[in-house]
Enzyme design. Structure first.
Site, PDB file in Angstrom:
ATOM      1  N   TRP A 131      -6.403  71.118  15.772  1.00 43.69           N
ATOM      2  CA  TRP A 131      -7.418  70.052  15.721  1.00 43.69           C
ATOM      3  C   TRP A 131      -8.702  70.547  15.091  1.00 43.69           C
ATOM      4  CZ3 TRP A 131      -4.601  66.134  15.834  1.00 43.69           C
ATOM      5  CH2 TRP A 131      -3.504  66.045  16.691  1.00 43.69           C
ATOM      6  N   ASP A 171     -15.476  68.519  20.230  1.00 38.82           N
ATOM      7  CA  ASP A 171     -14.304  67.674  20.435  1.00 38.82           C
ATOM      8  C   ASP A 171     -13.790  67.968  21.849  1.00 38.82           C
ATOM      9  OD1 ASP A 171     -11.825  66.501  20.549  1.00 38.82           O
ATOM     10  OD2 ASP A 171     -11.005  67.497  18.780  1.00 38.82           O
ATOM     11  N   LYS A 226      -6.204  60.892  27.038  1.00 35.35           N
ATOM     12  CA  LYS A 226      -5.791  61.973  27.946  1.00 35.35           C
ATOM     13  C   LYS A 226      -6.350  61.697  29.337  1.00 35.35           C
ATOM     14  CE  LYS A 226      -4.936  64.400  24.105  1.00 35.35           C
ATOM     15  NZ  LYS A 226      -3.687  64.211  23.389  1.00 35.35           N
TER      16      LYS A 226
END
Ligand code: PLP
Length: 358
Positions: free
Chosen positions: A100, A167, A191
């Site tokens: 990511w 992030d 999530k």
């Protein structure tokens, strides 16, 4: 009985949130209309998004500190682009801790010079680099707090003069941090918050308006700040469900409460990974994530038969989503906020049964 859901996302939500969200699909606020049929400009929905935005700031301890909470679309992946579009003038610093982060770096390179201050790619991202310096002339420093795929998590964040962007897709609302150290936080909902479809962005208002380029409206944070997160039609179901999860978390006792539960869950599982000779943890111990535990069957004894036996046992035990990410294999147990401790115990029981019977 519901499955023990160790999936890395999407998504694990508390039972009561799923119940309320499903009722709202049929009849929202006793209006004889579905949540997804009402106008997003109706008072009912404006109250929802306002409540979700203020709960997010409240839970993070960022109320009245110059931050705005936004519910945007395009996933965390769109934030890789949007952060750079809005904040990168000449040069930015990135810490590369996995897929990511690498994707964030790729997008940012479209806008200026990127300094990768450190990377853990040399060991397939199984640790968090610690020794690096951040150029003081960088427009910002970007990092990924929890590396969902590799099971590593930043336990501390650098002290830096430059704006800190993070992030937090896979560990937002899971542990106490001084969130006021961050200038921009983003997290896909799917999530710890709600269904995919919305991304929470927490932005410190005074970092905006400093780049020279023209920013298209849909990619400009200021557009959404000016319109109270309603510049265009928001994803009402994802925002409503996120609001329910944030209410659930607040009722439980907020981040301080859930952090303790998360620590209990991960301690239970890591203790078994370390005790049971059949298993080996993948991430460096000091950097292990409380959200995603990665492990393999110990290489010296691994065989197709042992793997098949383990896979059969956990599936029989009503466990879901234990396969590792397709890019690294092995196993990954994701223990997001809504996963109960007894689910982790169910997994530990299976690991012990494998040991007893092998
Ligand atoms: N960042 C992290 C840490 C992630 O775990 C993910 C997805 O799992 C992403 C970014 C990408 O999120 P999205 O699919 O919402 O674009």
């Amino acid at each position: 009985m519901k499955k023990h859901n160790f999936s890395a996302g999407p998504c694990i939500l508390p039972e009561e949130v799923l119940q309320k969200a499903s009722e709202a699909i049929i009849n929202f606020n006793d209006d004889d209309l579905s949540l997804v049929e009402i106008s997003h400009r109706s008072t009912s929905f404006v109250n929802v998004i306002e409540n979700a935005r203020s709960l997010a700031l409240e839970l993070l301890g960022l109320e009245n500190k110059g931050y705005t909470a936004l519910f945007l679309q395009g996933g965390a992946s769109n934030q890789f682009l949007m952060t750079a579009y809005n904040l990168l003038n000449k040069k930015a610093a990135y810490l590369n801790t996995g897929t990511w982060s690498s994707k964030a770096i790729k997008e940012a390179k479209l806008f200026g010079e990127i300094v990768t201050v450190a990377s853990s790619e040399d060991k397939n991202f199984n640790y968090i680099p610690k020794n690096y310096s951040i150029p003081t002339d960088a427009d910002y420093f970007h990092c990924t707090s929890n590396n969902t795929i590799y099971g590593t998590q930043m336990k501390s964040f650098p002290e830096t003069e430059v704006p800190l962007i993070c992030d937090m897709s896979s560990d937002i609302f899971s542990r106490e941090l001084d969130f006021s150290k961050f200038d921009l936080i983003y997290a896909g909902a799917q999530k710890n918050m709600g269904p995919a479809g919305t991304t929470l962005v927490i932005v410190k208002n005074d970092i905006l308006g400093k780049v020279e380029r023209i920013i298209p409206s849909m990619l400009n944070y200021q557009t959404f700040i000016d319109k109270d997160s309603m510049f265009n039609t928001p994803p009402v179901f994802a925002v409503y469900t996120s609001m329910l999860t944030l209410e659930w978390l607040k009722k439980l006792g907020g981040i301080p409460f859930i952090e303790k539960v998360n620590e209990q869950k991960s301690a239970l599982l890591y203790a078994e990974i370390d005790r049971n000779q059949l298993f080996t943890g993948s991430a460096t111990i000091e950097d292990r994530s409380h959200m995603n535990a990665t492990f393999t069957i110990t290489s010296s004894i691994a065989s197709e038969a042992l793997k098949n036996k383990f896979d059969t046992l956990w599936k029989q035990a009503n466990i879901n989503g234990l396969d590792g990410h397709r890019s690294i294999g092995g196993y990954r147990a994701s223990m997001y906020n809504a996963l109960p401790l007894y689910s982790v115990q169910a997994l530990v029981d299976v690991m012990q049964e494998l040991e007893r019977t092998s």
